[in-house]
Design an enzyme around this catalytic site. Sequence first.
Site, PDB file in Angstrom:
ATOM      1  N   SER A 104      -9.733  -0.540   7.264  1.00 16.01           N
ATOM      2  CA  SER A 104      -9.157  -0.421   5.920  1.00 16.01           C
ATOM      3  C   SER A 104      -8.456  -1.646   5.345  1.00 16.01           C
ATOM      4  O   SER A 104      -8.120  -1.654   4.165  1.00 16.01           O
ATOM      5  CB  SER A 104      -8.175   0.741   5.882  1.00 16.01           C
ATOM      6  OG  SER A 104      -8.891   1.927   5.685  1.00 16.01           O
ATOM      7  N   LYS A 158       0.851  -1.198   0.000  1.00 12.72           N
ATOM      8  CA  LYS A 158       0.000   0.000   0.000  1.00 12.72           C
ATOM      9  C   LYS A 158       0.884   1.246   0.000  1.00 12.72           C
ATOM     10  O   LYS A 158       1.896   1.288   0.701  1.00 12.72           O
ATOM     11  CB  LYS A 158      -0.891  -0.050   1.251  1.00 12.72           C
ATOM     12  CG  LYS A 158      -1.905   1.069   1.362  1.00 12.72           C
ATOM     13  CD  LYS A 158      -2.763   0.877   2.610  1.00 12.72           C
ATOM     14  CE  LYS A 158      -3.847   1.911   2.762  1.00 12.72           C
ATOM     15  NZ  LYS A 158      -4.676   1.691   3.975  1.00 12.72           N
ATOM     16  N   SER A 204      -9.649   1.820   3.077  1.00 17.81           N
ATOM     17  CA  SER A 204      -8.780   2.555   2.183  1.00 17.81           C
ATOM     18  C   SER A 204      -7.771   1.685   1.428  1.00 17.81           C
ATOM     19  O   SER A 204      -7.238   2.133   0.422  1.00 17.81           O
ATOM     20  CB  SER A 204      -8.036   3.621   2.965  1.00 17.81           C
ATOM     21  OG  SER A 204      -7.171   3.018   3.916  1.00 17.81           O
TER      22      SER A 204
HETATM   23  N1  GLN Z   1     -12.986   4.120   6.533  1.00 17.28           N
HETATM   24  C1  GLN Z   1     -12.419   4.552   7.769  1.00 17.28           C
HETATM   25  C2  GLN Z   1     -12.013   5.996   7.666  1.00 17.28           C
HETATM   26  O1  GLN Z   1     -12.370   6.586   6.712  1.00 17.28           O
HETATM   27  C3  GLN Z   1     -11.227   3.707   8.123  1.00 17.28           C
HETATM   28  C4  GLN Z   1     -10.063   3.992   7.285  1.00 17.28           C
HETATM   29  C5  GLN Z   1      -8.868   3.189   7.676  1.00 17.28           C
HETATM   30  O2  GLN Z   1      -8.979   2.161   8.320  1.00 17.28           O
HETATM   31  N2  GLN Z   1      -7.697   3.709   7.307  1.00 17.28           N
HETATM   32  O3  GLN Z   1     -11.379   6.551   8.511  1.00 17.28           O
END
Ligand code: GLN
Length: 484
Positions: free
Chosen positions: A177, A78, A153
């Site tokens: 994420s 990532k 994400s």
């Molecule tokens: N979707 C969640 C957010 O927008 C979690 C994102 C993540 O785990 N980086 O913060």
Amino acid sequence: MGLYRKTIAEIHGLLKKGEVTSKDVTASVLKRIDELDDRVHAYVTVTRDMAMASADAADRRILSGDFPLLCGIPIAIKDNMCINGIRTTCSSRILENFIPPYESTVTSRFLEQGYVLTGKTNLDEFAMGSSTENSAFFTTRNPWDLERIPGGSSGGSAAAVAGDECIAALGSDTGGSIRQPAALCGVVGLKPTYGRVSRYGLVAFASSLDQIGPITKDVRDSAILMNVISGHDPMDSTSAPVTAPDFTAVLGMEIKGMRIGIPKEYFIEGMDKDVDVSVREAIKRLESLGAVPVEVTLPHTGYAIATYYILATSEASSNLARYDGVKYGFREAGKDLLEMYMNTRARGFGAEVKRRIMLGTYALSSGYYEAYYKKAQQVRTLIKRDFDEAFKSVDVIVTPTAPTAAFRLGEKTEDPLQMYLSDIFTISVNLAGVPGISIPCGFTSNNLPIGLQLIGKHFDEETILKAAYAYEQSTDWHERKPKI
Ligand code: GLN
């Protein structure tokens, strides 16, 4: 069958027997990327030449006969983990040309094993989002349906694994994420216990919640990657001084008598019917393998999203203060220093990142701190205690990973609250700091993958891996592939 389809364990076996070389495998994966990625858009950067050079080096090491499991294996990372000399963007304009001069701990461990980096995968800007639509560059598509999002994400990593554009990948998980995109793409994603894996070299979003973990084609590969990335690291003061076990040792063990908690707060109105049905069937399957279901309660679940969005934005507002136009290259000129800061941040950050910086700054400001940040910290403790209490009577907790399967591009972009609700089942796990894994457990009527989440006690990834493996071995969901 193309080599790109295989798992780490399978390729390692073939390399060991001398039936294939790492160069064969790497070339096969790179060709797959060529065929797919102009439709899927999983990668921000493909490190093609470097991959072939690493494969060549791996093949020489393999000739010696004794080589580690990741030697010669093509893996995607990532794009919020620093790799020395390779652009690391966080899918943000503000880091668009940032080339880190150092290596994250997780990738330096991969390097020691002689892995092959295929490239850096797309994400929601600074990992803020659930669909990759917040990437400043482009949206990744779900290989199961190109009109749908892959989750986020870590959507780039999950889509790359699902589309066989790499053998395995790393993601990061602050509120879901790793697990949510893994569920939506039909692959396996594990968020380790907070402190299990070093965050050194991971670009910080919310430091008390962020954790790196594997996204893989099956549970065995998840355990294999956990073995490499886990363990104390003096470079990360929040990494726990706990020795990591061999996570593969529990695979294949019986789950007879294992107590699985079913939290009543997680089977709610508004959940997709297909998700509800598949998860209930999965629980029955676990029962048929000898597990004993127990109803548990996590009474503060309803506060998790609000708590998360105060704490995560507060930490983000502080962590992102460092992007000021001075330290990281991207700069938009202004008539004086203050105007330069403002122009840089106005142009460098996307709308969601700005929204969060503002929310977090507000929650931390004097006069509001007690009412918001401090209160949220207190509720976080209550949420953690809910898990402590539930784990007195069960070994794992089983829930859906996400309330729906993959949604359409643009379906939730106009309404941040709807988007935030995608993580309703994953966020409490980060707040409590416990580990969670998502594994494929079925498909919707329109052939979209569904994920089952298994949550474990602190530093007990072994039990969730054991249960996940037992379940996986009794089904074939993980073997299905998108037709692309
Ligand atoms: N979707 C969640 C957010 O927008 C979690 C994102 C993540 O785990 N980086 O913060």
